[in-house]
Design an enzyme around this catalytic site. Sequence first.
Site, PDB file in Angstrom:
ATOM      1  N   LYS A   1      -2.583   7.129  -0.623  1.00  0.00           N
ATOM      2  CA  LYS A   1      -1.142   6.936  -0.634  1.00  0.00           C
ATOM      3  C   LYS A   1      -0.599   6.740  -2.052  1.00  0.00           C
ATOM      4  CE  LYS A   1      -0.801   6.632   3.982  1.00  0.00           C
ATOM      5  NZ  LYS A   1      -2.186   6.827   4.413  1.00  0.00           N
TER       6      LYS A   1
HETATM    7  C1  LIG Z   1      -2.695   7.467   5.455  1.00  0.00           C
HETATM    8  C2  LIG Z   1      -4.127   7.719   5.444  1.00  0.00           C
HETATM    9  C3  LIG Z   1      -4.679   8.799   6.140  1.00  0.00           C
HETATM   10  C4  LIG Z   1      -3.851   9.732   6.989  1.00  0.00           C
HETATM   11  O1  LIG Z   1      -2.985  10.516   6.215  1.00  0.00           O
HETATM   12  P1  LIG Z   1      -1.740  11.236   6.910  1.00  0.00           P
HETATM   13  O2  LIG Z   1      -0.986  11.835   5.772  1.00  0.00           O
HETATM   14  O3  LIG Z   1      -0.958  10.150   7.581  1.00  0.00           O
HETATM   15  O4  LIG Z   1      -2.264  12.218   7.863  1.00  0.00           O
HETATM   16  C5  LIG Z   1      -6.048   9.010   6.051  1.00  0.00           C
HETATM   17  N1  LIG Z   1      -6.835   8.178   5.334  1.00  0.00           N
HETATM   18  C6  LIG Z   1      -6.341   7.127   4.667  1.00  0.00           C
HETATM   19  C7  LIG Z   1      -7.268   6.235   3.928  1.00  0.00           C
HETATM   20  C8  LIG Z   1      -4.962   6.859   4.684  1.00  0.00           C
HETATM   21  O5  LIG Z   1      -4.485   5.806   4.013  1.00  0.00           O
END
Ligand SMILES: *Cc1c(COP(=O)(O)O)cnc(C)c1O
Length: 496
Positions: free
Chosen positions: A112
């Site tokens: 993120k």
């Molecule tokens: C948010 C997240 C995901 C999923 O990503 P999306 O964009 O919501 O599909 C997968 N792994 C981690 C560690 C995340 O923080």
Amino acid sequence: MDILYHSTRGDASEITASQAVLNGLAPDGGLYVPAQIPLLETAPEAMTAMSYQEVAYEVMHRFLTDYTEEELKQCIAGAYDSKFDTPEIAPLKKAGSAYYLELFHGATIAFKDMALSILPHLMTTAARKNGVTDKIVILTATSGDTGKAAMAGFADVPGTEIIVFYPKDGVSPVQERQMVTQKGENTHVVAIRGNFDDAQTGVKKLFGDAALAEQLSAAGMRFSSANSINIGRLVPQIAYYVYAYVRLLADGKIQAGEVINVVVPTGNFGNILAAYYAKQMGMPFGKLICASNQNNVLSDFFKGGTYDKNRPFYTSSSPSMDILVSSNLERLLYRICGDDTGTVAEWMRQLTSDGVYSVPAQMQEGLADFYGNYAGEDAVSERIHALYQETGYVLDPHTAVASAVYEMYRKETGDDKPAVIASTASPFKFARSVLHAIDAERYDAMTDLEQFDALADVAGLKTPAAIEEIKTAPVRHDMVVDIPEMRDAVCSILKL
Ligand SMILES: *Cc1c(COP(=O)(O)O)cnc(C)c1O
């Protein structure tokens, strides 16, 4: 070519990229989509000498056309700096049969950070460009990682306030501790008694609450979103898929134009949608492999064309993927039905009323770019164990879902084109699950603190700064509410 944005659900007004970044969600509840997907201007083979920041500019300026070159370059420079623990920003590591694109080298050690370190820059620039003087209130639901990364990005950014809702029992201990210790006078964290979908639905309701919007406006404030529905999060994510391809080229692992597969551990469908947009920009990507955990709504959707959220909700060792309503899928639906907003609106209405909708056979062709499958808890644990035994490389549970699904895909299809797996979290963020998978007998009895040291040993890595921090940081946030109280919580925090 100027790219304008409109809603997936029929509201025909077209707005600029910076306005879409400011608004977050369209007024009719739809998601903003570009009227067309721009092509990449510079070929990947012409980018092999570029830094991450330069590649990011090549990608982002094609979408964010009303930002000036100087504005966008400043946003990029302000985001991808020493907050990342490596100048490569997103290093690519070969382990076993695939390349792992490590997207967890930012402030909160999850992917993120790739988008949320730049979103505050994009948003404050957008406010300036559009003459907006209201205070921007970021409202976010998190399954664990978004909330922390958003707060790290927005903490003490002038003219902003950020409120994060998370499911009280739906995040890992490290994730919770990272959130409740968040610094910054403008950061607010609220735990809800419910799951992530409750939090996300609650936040969407607040965005659509006209009376609340009026109260806010009277107080000189307006809402915006840091969730992955914001186009300002999606666009920066496209960049690292292009960058990964460019790195493979630069390192002589592939030839110019060679097709690669991309594997993404998926929750809200934001990360893999970025890979899809990269492909539509002209990147030679083959299959986009959508990996789910046992909350396998998407995997069923890609197999049969029916999206059905009427099923049990599981909490798993990959909490950021414990999601039954993947918001960003709406942007893919929009593309596969031929940009027909009426159809999308109808499917979304069915999803809300019945929890299910089906894509007719002739439209399912548009799903052929994707392969969906899922890995349950045992498969994830076995994958962490096996790859560690084989290579010494340590996966977090989210990345392990992707790695396990990729192995299934290869077995099923025999397709062994080079593959890039999006590695979305540092194993340190989920140390207990990871060590349990590697050697339960040896590590289960250890305390959390002992485990961090053990993992550093096992993986041959330095403990990340984000982990060192939470060992001693004081708790600053302790609000817990029921779902119907989310509105009151917002009003009380904003003193409305
Ligand atoms: C948010 C997240 C995901 C999923 O990503 P999306 O964009 O919501 O599909 C997968 N792994 C981690 C560690 C995340 O923080």
